[in-house]
Design an enzyme around this catalytic site. Structure first.
Site, short mmCIF file in Angstrom:
data_model
loop_
_atom_site.label_atom_id
_atom_site.label_comp_id
_atom_site.label_asym_id
_atom_site.label_seq_id
_atom_site.Cartn_x
_atom_site.Cartn_y
_atom_site.Cartn_z
CB CYS A 1 -10.00 -7.67 0.32
SG CYS A 1 -8.88 -7.93 1.68
CG ASN B 1 -7.86 -4.40 5.06
OD1 ASN B 1 -8.99 -4.77 4.75
ND2 ASN B 1 -6.78 -4.76 4.38
CG HIS C 1 -10.43 -3.50 -0.13
ND1 HIS C 1 -11.07 -3.74 1.07
CD2 HIS C 1 -9.18 -4.02 -0.02
CE1 HIS C 1 -10.23 -4.39 1.86
NE2 HIS C 1 -9.09 -4.56 1.25
O1 UT7 Z 1 -6.63 -5.95 1.88
C1 UT7 Z 1 -5.96 -6.80 1.00
C2 UT7 Z 1 -4.74 -6.26 0.44
N1 UT7 Z 1 -3.86 -5.68 1.43
C3 UT7 Z 1 -3.23 -4.60 1.13
O2 UT7 Z 1 -3.50 -4.04 0.09
C4 UT7 Z 1 -2.13 -4.08 2.03
C5 UT7 Z 1 -1.03 -3.55 1.17
N2 UT7 Z 1 0.15 -3.09 1.88
C6 UT7 Z 1 0.20 -1.99 2.67
O3 UT7 Z 1 -0.81 -1.38 2.93
C7 UT7 Z 1 1.56 -1.50 3.12
O4 UT7 Z 1 2.56 -2.20 2.45
C8 UT7 Z 1 1.79 -1.61 4.64
C9 UT7 Z 1 0.94 -0.58 5.38
C10 UT7 Z 1 1.46 -3.00 5.12
C11 UT7 Z 1 3.25 -1.32 4.97
O5 UT7 Z 1 3.63 -0.05 4.47
P1 UT7 Z 1 4.97 0.12 3.61
O6 UT7 Z 1 5.08 1.55 3.31
O7 UT7 Z 1 4.89 -0.85 2.47
O8 UT7 Z 1 6.06 -0.27 4.65
P2 UT7 Z 1 7.16 -1.43 4.59
O9 UT7 Z 1 6.53 -2.76 4.82
O10 UT7 Z 1 8.00 -1.25 3.36
O11 UT7 Z 1 8.02 -1.07 5.85
C12 UT7 Z 1 8.72 0.19 5.97
C13 UT7 Z 1 9.35 0.27 7.33
C14 UT7 Z 1 10.17 -0.97 7.70
O12 UT7 Z 1 11.31 -0.55 8.44
P3 UT7 Z 1 12.74 -0.43 7.74
O13 UT7 Z 1 13.04 -1.81 7.21
O14 UT7 Z 1 12.56 0.59 6.65
O15 UT7 Z 1 13.61 0.01 8.86
C15 UT7 Z 1 9.24 -1.72 8.62
O16 UT7 Z 1 9.93 -2.54 9.52
O17 UT7 Z 1 8.36 0.40 8.35
C16 UT7 Z 1 8.56 -0.60 9.35
N3 UT7 Z 1 7.26 -0.96 9.91
C17 UT7 Z 1 6.70 -0.32 10.95
N4 UT7 Z 1 7.13 0.70 11.71
C18 UT7 Z 1 6.32 1.13 12.69
C19 UT7 Z 1 6.41 -1.92 9.48
N5 UT7 Z 1 5.30 -1.93 10.24
C20 UT7 Z 1 5.46 -0.94 11.16
C21 UT7 Z 1 4.66 -0.44 12.21
N6 UT7 Z 1 5.12 0.58 12.93
N7 UT7 Z 1 3.45 -0.96 12.49
#
Ligand code: UT7
Length: 328
Positions: A115, A285, A255
């Site tokens: 990115c 993104n 970004h």
């Molecule tokens: O562009 C290049 C660089 N990329 C980035 O910078 C992306 C960086 N990361 C992020 O933006 C975030 O980490 C995400 C948006 C990908 C995820 O958000 P998060 O707050 O870090 O969530 P998480 O991965 O810690 O997941 C939290 C919960 C999990 O459930 P449990 O284990 O707490 O029960 C996931 O299974 O959210 C769940 N989850 C979802 N729930 C509903 C993960 N994806 C989804 C979804 N819908 N799409």
């Protein structure tokens, strides 16, 4: 002695017509509009058609940037395409764009920095323009992530969209242009955001496809922490190099990976929300395309005044990060 710097003399972007909303995604995987909006800021994204490849998006953005600059394709000296989703491993997407634009014999190559590729591209273009080999560079950030997305993986498929942004760069004749840059990389963390299959490490095979290794994989919350840290740091360092303070910044153009990363970076620079450009709501993104698309939109919005100080900042696969300070 006059300081030599490069400036943007034309901008353009292209996103495919088809829109995929959070409500559409609710029907595809176990997710909700509420989760996606609160965790990412994304409401909808544009998706390429089956026939489109990255170079098609890139060429259209390039045509618009050339038109904006009042130039023809033969009037550029280099075509540089930043992408992580090339049409093919080779030939380069840049050579395909060159052919599509009819820019006969203009040198063309791809740059891979996740990115962050657009900002890496600006830094490379600066070196080439100020040192001679290219007077005018067409720099394109183009990405078609939805074709390497696992549509069964809710942790990634809600995040990405397709798009391309382009700028024309040449030596500035006045005070405006690129004032400073700061860039870095950490290859030890590459596995956290990766397309594992299809290269020479894991060549494409029935097995690699069965294991879904031709799809993007991301440890989102790990990447998140590094993105917040590195984007904040890069913005601060680039300002220092330019001899400017946080209070001098008129607009942050980050970004667009996650609204919470964007907000954290804005807060690091002590900027109010109206000074931080966001379009993640509409595009998701779009990786390397997010900054050139944002620059074009900000310019067209009429909010920019001559002399405004902008900070572009990005983080991506590699890991890579960079920030550029720019006087409009
Ligand atoms: O562009 C290049 C660089 N990329 C980035 O910078 C992306 C960086 N990361 C992020 O933006 C975030 O980490 C995400 C948006 C990908 C995820 O958000 P998060 O707050 O870090 O969530 P998480 O991965 O810690 O997941 C939290 C919960 C999990 O459930 P449990 O284990 O707490 O029960 C996931 O299974 O959210 C769940 N989850 C979802 N729930 C509903 C993960 N994806 C989804 C979804 N819908 N799409």
């Amino acid at each position: 002695m006059k300081i030599k710097r490069i400036k943007i003399v034309g901008t353009g972007f292209y996103v495919p017509d088809k829109i995929l909303t959070n409500q559409d995604l609710e029907k595809m995987v176990d997710t909700s509009d509420e989760w996606i909006v609160t965790r990412t800021g994304i409401r909808e994204r544009h998706i390429a058609s089956e026939e489109q490849a990255t170079s098609d998006l890139a060429a259209e953005a390039a045509r618009r940037a050339l038109q904006d600059a009042g130039l023809t394709a033969e009037e550029v000296d280099l075509i540089l395409v930043a992408t992580s989703t090339p049409d093919t491993i080779f030939p380069s997407t840049a050579c395909r764009v060159q052919h599509s634009l009819g820019a006969d014999h203009v040198p063309a190559f791809d740059l891979s920095a996740g990115c962050t590729g657009f900002l890496y591209g600006m830094i490379v273009a600066e070196g080439l323009i100020l040192n001679g080999p290219a007077r005018r560079v067409l720099l394109i950030g183009a990405e078609l992530l939805t074709k390497i997305t696992n549509w069964e993986d809710r942790s990634t498929c809600v995040l990405f969209g397709d798009g391309a942004g382009a700028v024309i760069l040449e030596e500035s004749q006045d005070d405006s242009g690129m004032l400073s840059a700061y860039w870095g990389a950490d290859g030890s963390l590459g596995e956290l955001l990766i397309l594992p299959g299809g290269g020479t490490r894991i060549p494409a095979s029935h097995d690699s496809v069965d294991q879904k290794l031709h799809y993007l994989q991301m440890k989102g919350n790990e990447v998140f922490k590094h993105a917040v840290k590195r984007m904040g740091e890069a913005a601060v360092e680039a300002l220092k190099i330019a001899g400017l303070k946080k209070k001098d910044v008129d607009f942050l153009v980050p970004h667009q990976a996650n609204i919470r990363i964007i907000d954290a970076t804005g807060q690091r620079l002590k900027l109010p929300p109206e000074r931080v450009y966001t379009n993640i709501q509409r595009y998701g993104n779009i990786s390397v395309a997010s900054i050139p698309v944002a620059i074009h939109e900000l310019k067209e919005s009429g909010q920019l005044k001559k002399g405004d100080i902008l900070v572009f900042v990005a983080f991506g696969a590699g890991f890579t990060w960079a920030a550029v300070v720019y006087r409009w």
